[in-house]
Design a protein around this motif. Structure first.
Motif, short mmCIF file in Angstrom:
data_model
loop_
_atom_site.label_atom_id
_atom_site.label_comp_id
_atom_site.label_asym_id
_atom_site.label_seq_id
_atom_site.Cartn_x
_atom_site.Cartn_y
_atom_site.Cartn_z
N GLY A 22 0.78 -1.25 -0.07
CA GLY A 22 -0.13 0.11 0.15
C GLY A 22 0.80 1.31 -0.24
N ASP A 23 2.09 1.28 0.22
CA ASP A 23 3.06 2.44 0.33
C ASP A 23 3.36 2.51 -1.14
N ALA A 42 12.81 8.18 -12.38
CA ALA A 42 12.23 7.85 -11.05
C ALA A 42 10.79 7.87 -11.50
N ARG A 43 9.83 6.82 -10.96
CA ARG A 43 8.71 6.89 -11.16
C ARG A 43 7.74 6.40 -9.65
N PRO A 44 6.70 6.85 -9.53
CA PRO A 44 5.95 6.26 -8.32
C PRO A 44 5.75 4.76 -8.67
N CYS A 45 5.86 3.91 -7.55
CA CYS A 45 5.56 2.31 -7.58
C CYS A 45 4.78 2.12 -6.43
N LEU A 46 3.87 1.25 -6.77
CA LEU A 46 3.17 0.84 -5.56
C LEU A 46 3.68 -0.50 -5.00
N ILE A 47 3.89 -0.64 -3.70
CA ILE A 47 4.43 -1.72 -2.93
C ILE A 47 3.32 -2.64 -3.02
N GLY A 98 -0.32 -3.57 -12.15
CA GLY A 98 0.25 -5.08 -11.43
C GLY A 98 0.60 -6.14 -12.17
N ALA A 99 0.49 -5.89 -13.67
CA ALA A 99 0.88 -6.88 -14.65
C ALA A 99 2.46 -6.60 -14.85
N ARG A 100 2.62 -5.31 -14.63
CA ARG A 100 4.25 -4.98 -14.79
C ARG A 100 4.63 -4.91 -13.40
N ARG A 101 5.45 -5.78 -13.00
CA ARG A 101 6.20 -5.81 -11.57
C ARG A 101 7.35 -6.26 -11.55
N LEU A 102 7.99 -5.93 -10.52
CA LEU A 102 9.58 -6.31 -10.14
C LEU A 102 9.65 -6.36 -8.70
N LEU A 103 10.45 -7.60 -8.59
CA LEU A 103 10.67 -7.82 -7.09
C LEU A 103 11.98 -7.28 -7.14
N VAL A 104 12.38 -6.52 -6.00
CA VAL A 104 13.71 -5.70 -5.84
C VAL A 104 14.21 -5.71 -4.20
N GLU A 131 -8.41 -0.86 -1.42
CA GLU A 131 -9.27 -2.06 -1.64
C GLU A 131 -9.03 -2.59 -2.83
N ALA A 132 -8.94 -2.00 -4.06
CA ALA A 132 -8.66 -2.21 -5.23
C ALA A 132 -7.36 -3.27 -5.25
N MET A 133 -6.26 -2.46 -4.58
CA MET A 133 -4.93 -3.10 -4.34
C MET A 133 -5.14 -4.40 -3.83
N ASN A 134 -5.78 -4.48 -2.83
CA ASN A 134 -6.06 -6.05 -2.28
C ASN A 134 -6.73 -6.90 -3.12
N ALA A 135 -7.56 -6.53 -3.97
CA ALA A 135 -8.28 -7.38 -4.92
C ALA A 135 -7.04 -7.95 -5.82
N VAL A 136 -6.18 -6.99 -6.21
CA VAL A 136 -5.31 -7.27 -7.33
C VAL A 136 -4.08 -8.29 -6.46
N ARG A 137 -3.87 -8.08 -5.20
CA ARG A 137 -3.03 -8.82 -4.75
C ARG A 137 -3.48 -10.27 -4.35
N GLY A 138 -4.77 -10.26 -4.19
CA GLY A 138 -5.59 -11.36 -3.86
C GLY A 138 -5.27 -12.39 -5.48
N ARG A 139 -5.31 -11.77 -6.21
CA ARG A 139 -5.50 -12.30 -7.63
C ARG A 139 -3.76 -13.04 -8.06
N ILE A 140 -3.04 -11.99 -7.71
CA ILE A 140 -1.55 -12.47 -7.91
C ILE A 140 -1.34 -13.42 -6.92
N HIS A 141 -1.58 -13.62 -5.88
CA HIS A 141 -1.48 -14.71 -4.91
C HIS A 141 -2.22 -16.13 -5.11
N ALA A 142 -3.47 -16.10 -5.72
CA ALA A 142 -4.11 -17.22 -6.14
C ALA A 142 -3.38 -17.64 -7.41
#
Length: 183
Positions: A22-23, A42-47, A98-104, A131-142
């Motif tokens: 959420g940060d 530099a771009r804003p990125c959602l954790i 969220g389809a364009r994500r990076l683990l750093v 809330e929308a972010m949590n829905a995206v996180r749920g889909r990614i985790h699933a």
């Protein structure tokens, strides 16, 4: 009377110890179209998540853009309302892809640190975008869990052998016309 100033730890030099999903952080997100221009801007990125690997903390970042073009789509979190994007530390409506994500690792040099705060954190999502972010996180985790289950099933199948028998046959040759086939 005691002076009680609210300290937001993500907006201090100790931000790496306190960030969570959420940060919003400022990060030099690599893009293919910026490859020959040197370091990306530099771009804003959602954790989306903070994970622990080998004792080191990693952040799963979703790419942020203000573009309205449909070139980057999938698992999107929109921050459109003025109150929402201002409270999230953004200057204008932004969508996080969220389809364009990076683990750093949180120690990565790509984080753009603000000189005045010593932090890469711009703000935090609240309300409907959270809330929308949590829905995206749920889909990614699933999807992650489904893929892990498939890999496990494939490994088990390779260890046990097949649950079916393959019968190998040689095809019979067709007899020339007028000749009888003997059995």
């Amino acid at each position: 009377m005691l002076d009680s100033a609210l300290t937001i730890f993500t907006m201090t030099e100790a931000w790496r110890d306190h960030v969570s999903h959420g940060d919003i952080v400022s990060f030099h997100f690599p893009l293919a179209e910026e490859e020959n221009q040197g370091r990306p801007k530099a771009r804003p990125c959602l954790i989306l998540d903070v994970e622990l690997h080998g004792g080191q903390r990693y952040a799963l970042l979703a790419y942020g853009t203000t573009s309205r073009r449909r070139s980057n789509v999938g698992y999107e979190v929109h921050v459109r309302r003025r109150a929402e994007y201002l409270s999230a530390g953004l200057d204008e409506p932004t969508r996080f892809v969220g389809a364009r994500r990076l683990l750093v690792p949180l120690t990565h040099s790509g984080f753009a640190i603000c000189r005045s705060t010593g932090s890469a954190v711009l703000g935090r999502l609240e309300g409907a975008p959270f809330e929308a972010m949590n829905a995206v996180r749920g889909r990614i985790h699933a999807e992650h869990d489904i893929a892990a289950d498939r890999r496990l099933r494939r490994r088990r199948g390779a260890q046990r052998g097949r649950d079916f028998t393959v019968e190998r046959r040689t095809p019979q040759r067709a007899a020339p016309a007028g000749k009888a086939v003997q059995k």
